[in-house]
Design a protein around this motif. Structure first.
Motif, mmCIF file in Angstrom:
data_model
loop_
_atom_site.group_PDB
_atom_site.id
_atom_site.type_symbol
_atom_site.label_atom_id
_atom_site.label_comp_id
_atom_site.label_asym_id
_atom_site.label_seq_id
_atom_site.Cartn_x
_atom_site.Cartn_y
_atom_site.Cartn_z
ATOM 1 N N UNK A 1 0.887 -1.305 -0.023
ATOM 2 C CA UNK A 1 0.086 -0.056 0.023
ATOM 3 C C UNK A 1 0.892 1.401 -0.092
ATOM 4 N N UNK A 2 1.926 1.186 0.648
ATOM 5 C CA UNK A 2 2.892 2.505 0.767
ATOM 6 C C UNK A 2 3.341 2.690 -0.438
ATOM 7 N N UNK A 3 4.040 1.533 -1.052
ATOM 8 C CA UNK A 3 4.693 1.669 -2.291
ATOM 9 C C UNK A 3 3.768 2.148 -3.557
ATOM 10 N N UNK A 4 2.269 1.732 -3.316
ATOM 11 C CA UNK A 4 1.282 2.358 -4.520
ATOM 12 C C UNK A 4 1.471 3.533 -4.141
ATOM 13 N N UNK A 5 1.284 4.204 -3.145
ATOM 14 C CA UNK A 5 1.320 5.571 -2.750
ATOM 15 C C UNK A 5 2.592 6.347 -3.427
ATOM 16 N N UNK A 6 3.593 5.649 -3.130
ATOM 17 C CA UNK A 6 4.921 6.491 -3.315
ATOM 18 C C UNK A 6 4.733 6.531 -4.971
ATOM 19 N N UNK A 7 4.481 5.447 -5.839
ATOM 20 C CA UNK A 7 4.421 5.416 -7.471
ATOM 21 C C UNK A 7 3.482 6.667 -7.658
ATOM 22 N N UNK A 8 2.458 6.907 -7.193
ATOM 23 C CA UNK A 8 1.621 8.250 -7.628
ATOM 24 C C UNK A 8 2.383 9.434 -7.072
ATOM 25 N N UNK A 9 2.986 9.597 -6.102
ATOM 26 C CA UNK A 9 3.913 10.631 -5.671
ATOM 27 C C UNK A 9 2.879 11.881 -5.185
ATOM 28 N N UNK A 10 1.529 11.369 -4.924
ATOM 29 C CA UNK A 10 0.579 12.545 -4.152
ATOM 30 C C UNK A 10 0.551 12.396 -2.774
ATOM 31 N N UNK A 11 0.581 13.578 -2.103
ATOM 32 C CA UNK A 11 0.621 13.861 -0.746
ATOM 33 C C UNK A 11 0.033 15.098 -0.401
ATOM 34 N N UNK A 12 -0.331 15.207 0.907
ATOM 35 C CA UNK A 12 -1.014 16.442 1.333
ATOM 36 C C UNK A 12 -0.313 17.141 2.602
ATOM 37 N N UNK A 13 -0.744 18.155 3.021
ATOM 38 C CA UNK A 13 -0.250 18.683 4.305
ATOM 39 C C UNK A 13 -1.586 18.816 5.043
ATOM 40 N N UNK A 14 -2.189 17.850 5.846
ATOM 41 C CA UNK A 14 -3.472 17.604 6.673
ATOM 42 C C UNK A 14 -3.486 18.638 7.865
ATOM 43 N N UNK A 15 -4.552 18.854 8.144
ATOM 44 C CA UNK A 15 -4.861 19.755 9.567
ATOM 45 C C UNK A 15 -4.917 18.531 10.422
ATOM 46 N N UNK A 16 -4.746 18.865 11.679
ATOM 47 C CA UNK A 16 -4.187 20.144 12.366
ATOM 48 C C UNK A 16 -2.596 20.334 12.186
ATOM 49 N N UNK A 17 -1.841 18.988 11.995
ATOM 50 C CA UNK A 17 -0.564 18.854 11.896
ATOM 51 C C UNK A 17 0.323 19.955 11.286
ATOM 52 N N UNK A 18 -0.638 20.572 10.263
ATOM 53 C CA UNK A 18 0.333 21.268 9.326
ATOM 54 C C UNK A 18 -0.186 22.819 9.354
ATOM 55 N N UNK A 19 -0.999 23.102 10.191
ATOM 56 C CA UNK A 19 -1.684 24.528 10.083
ATOM 57 C C UNK A 19 -0.465 25.490 10.551
ATOM 58 N N UNK A 20 0.466 25.020 11.527
ATOM 59 C CA UNK A 20 1.318 25.964 12.112
ATOM 60 C C UNK A 20 2.808 25.954 11.364
ATOM 61 N N UNK A 21 2.869 24.988 10.419
ATOM 62 C CA UNK A 21 4.035 25.038 9.760
ATOM 63 C C UNK A 21 4.214 26.061 8.634
ATOM 64 N N UNK A 22 5.445 26.742 8.647
ATOM 65 C CA UNK A 22 5.563 27.795 7.672
ATOM 66 C C UNK A 22 5.349 27.664 6.378
ATOM 67 N N UNK A 23 4.925 28.517 5.407
ATOM 68 C CA UNK A 23 4.943 28.220 3.922
ATOM 69 C C UNK A 23 6.223 27.895 3.388
ATOM 70 N N UNK A 24 7.470 28.627 3.949
ATOM 71 C CA UNK A 24 8.758 28.295 3.461
ATOM 72 C C UNK A 24 9.081 26.715 3.459
ATOM 73 N N UNK A 25 8.704 26.096 4.802
ATOM 74 C CA UNK A 25 9.032 24.731 4.945
ATOM 75 C C UNK A 25 8.201 23.941 3.966
ATOM 76 N N UNK A 26 7.054 24.190 3.720
ATOM 77 C CA UNK A 26 6.132 23.432 2.839
ATOM 78 C C UNK A 26 6.720 23.467 1.414
ATOM 79 N N UNK A 27 7.075 24.610 1.146
ATOM 80 C CA UNK A 27 7.645 24.962 -0.216
ATOM 81 C C UNK A 27 9.073 24.073 -0.570
ATOM 82 N N UNK A 28 9.847 24.022 0.564
ATOM 83 C CA UNK A 28 11.194 23.122 0.328
ATOM 84 C C UNK A 28 10.588 21.829 0.292
#
Length: 471
Positions: free
Chosen positions: A228-255
């Protein structure tokens, strides 16, 4: 004839029992076919680690070659953020790789214990990791298994140095040519590695996954099974879900987005990543003026003269200097290494001397040229980390009686009480081709009584000459 020496010359394959040289301590890690134990050098009392690879657990010749590959690659690498190798043993049952001991444990353990890290701390770790990747890729080496378990902390101190370990799957590559062998760990492997057509940019994908985990405590490509993990890697699709990523800077996400770019041709390089805005404000070592003046003063006064003396100092700094002594030099070395490529160039050294000594030199270019000629003992045109340590350490501490006796013993291969030209050739001639007369001339540098060999008294006299060191 020009003589060059590097730390690779001193990573010996030893014979005999490991227990004769080291006191074996507790197990600190275990893998599929290896284990890691804490050990202590009986003579120097320095703590080290031994990775024991059990021969019977290796399934084929390819796995056996990975062991020799790791030793070969590690012995050529000289970077403060790469695990240092000391020596290599083998017996009928096992291979033993002796390395520095890192008491801070795996970065993976820190993430589990502390959860996601602050952006400042994550940026500090990422800067160190990316500096290693710049160094590796400049030398056309790809790691192929960058993950938190292969990133360890040198100590338990808050500002501990990060070390990259486990070079078993590392490989030298030819720029422009694709690699095809599939290596890696499901969460961190790049999609092009799964397609078995990739280059060094696969390390950058893995670094991006590591950064994602450092900041959120979770992987970007998760699943309940490897499939299941490798199938997701093959697509390369991911996200920055809430709430974990709400306080993370734009610059960090950009890198992260630039490192997890699906197309490796468009993916950011290690050198480009180091220049990213998110890392520009990350903690960089500033020059400690007082410490720098002392260390650079030692560098300025570094003189060797004889080839054997030069080789002995390099051996002591590489194999006998303590971990603490070596790491005391890291901050200064990295503050001088302004382009973060793992070496100090002539221009970088000149800039450092101008900052510390201002106008104390009549002709600074002449002084820098002289220093480079003395310190750059592998003739690479730049100062490597071990060369820097060799020249900057306090000479009186470096050439203590105990260390000189240990160095003499290392060069006296047959234990006869003398060093011969053949022994120097065997130790220092593995990667350097010189005729027999070259080694006899090196013996002659310290052979005071003209008997064609060097005894301990002659060896010590050579090393202490012009050093103002007394016992």
């Amino acid at each position: 004839m020009e003589f060059s020496i590097s730390q690779q010359d001193f990573v010996f394959e030893r014979e005999g029992l490991l227990r004769d040289i080291y006191k074996i301590g507790n197990k600190i890690g275990e893998g599929a076919f290896s284990s890691v134990r804490r050990i202590k050098h009986r003579e120097t009392l320095e703590k080290r680690a031994v990775k024991t690879v059990h021969k019977k657990k290796l399934r084929n010749e390819s796995e056996r070659q990975m062991i020799f590959n790791e030793v070969s690659i590690l012995s050529k690498l000289d970077h403060p953020n790469i695990l240092k190798i000391y020596e290599f043993y083998q017996d009928e049952k096992n291979y033993y790789i002796i390395t520095e001991f890192c008491s801070g444990g795996e970065l993976f353990e820190k993430i589990i214990r502390d959860g996601n890290l602050s952006e400042g701390l994550a940026a500090s770790y990422m800067r160190q990791l990316l500096a290693v990747l710049v160094y590796l890729h400049d030398r056309h080496v790809v790691h192929r298994d960058i993950k938190p378990e292969n990133l360890v902390l040198s100590s338990s101190e808050p500002d501990s140095i990060l070390k990259v370990i486990d070079f078993g799957t590392a490989q030298a590559y030819t720029p422009g040519e694709k690699m095809h062998t599939r290596f890696g760990t499901p969460y961190y492997i790049a999609p092009e590695v799964l397609a078995q057509r990739y280059d060094e940019k696969c390390d950058m994908w893995s670094a991006g996954v590591n950064m994602y985990i450092l900041l959120s405590g979770m992987p970007p490509f998760g699943g309940n099974s490897d499939h299941e993990i490798l199938n997701k890697v093959k697509t390369g699709r991911y996200s920055f879900p809430s709430p974990e990523w709400d306080s993370i800077s734009f610059e960090a996400k950009d890198l992260i987005e630039k490192m997890l770019t699906f197309d490796p041709e468009r993916r950011i390089s290690a050198r480009e990543a180091l220049a990213h805005p998110w890392l520009l404000n990350a903690a960089r070592f500033r020059i400690d003026q007082a410490a720098a003046r002392t260390a650079l003063g030692n560098l300025k006064n570094f003189r060797t003269g004889q080839k054997l003396k030069k080789a002995t100092l390099a051996y002591i700094a590489s194999q006998l200097a303590t971990k603490t002594e070596r790491e005391e030099m890291v901050k200064l070395f990295e503050s001088l290494d302004t382009d973060e490529n793992g070496t100090v160039s002539r221009d970088e050294l000149r800039h450092g001397f101008e900052l510390i000594f201002a106008t104390e030199f009549e002709d600074i270019d002449e002084e820098i040229n002289r220093i480079m000629n003395e310190v750059d003992i592998n003739r690479s045109g730049e100062i490597d980390y071990n060369e820097f340590v060799t020249a900057c350490l306090n000479r009186q501490n470096l050439v203590s009686r105990k260390r000189l006796e240990a160095a003499f013993k290392a060069f006296d291969l047959d234990g006869s009480g003398t060093i011969t030209a053949d022994e120097l050739k065997e130790i220092l001639g593995k990667y350097h081709k010189h005729d027999d007369q070259f080694w006899r001339d090196m013996i002659r540098e310290a052979d005071l009584n003209g008997d064609g060999v060097i005894d301990l008294q002659e060896f010590v006299k050579m090393m202490l000459e012009n050093n103002q060191v007394r016992f």
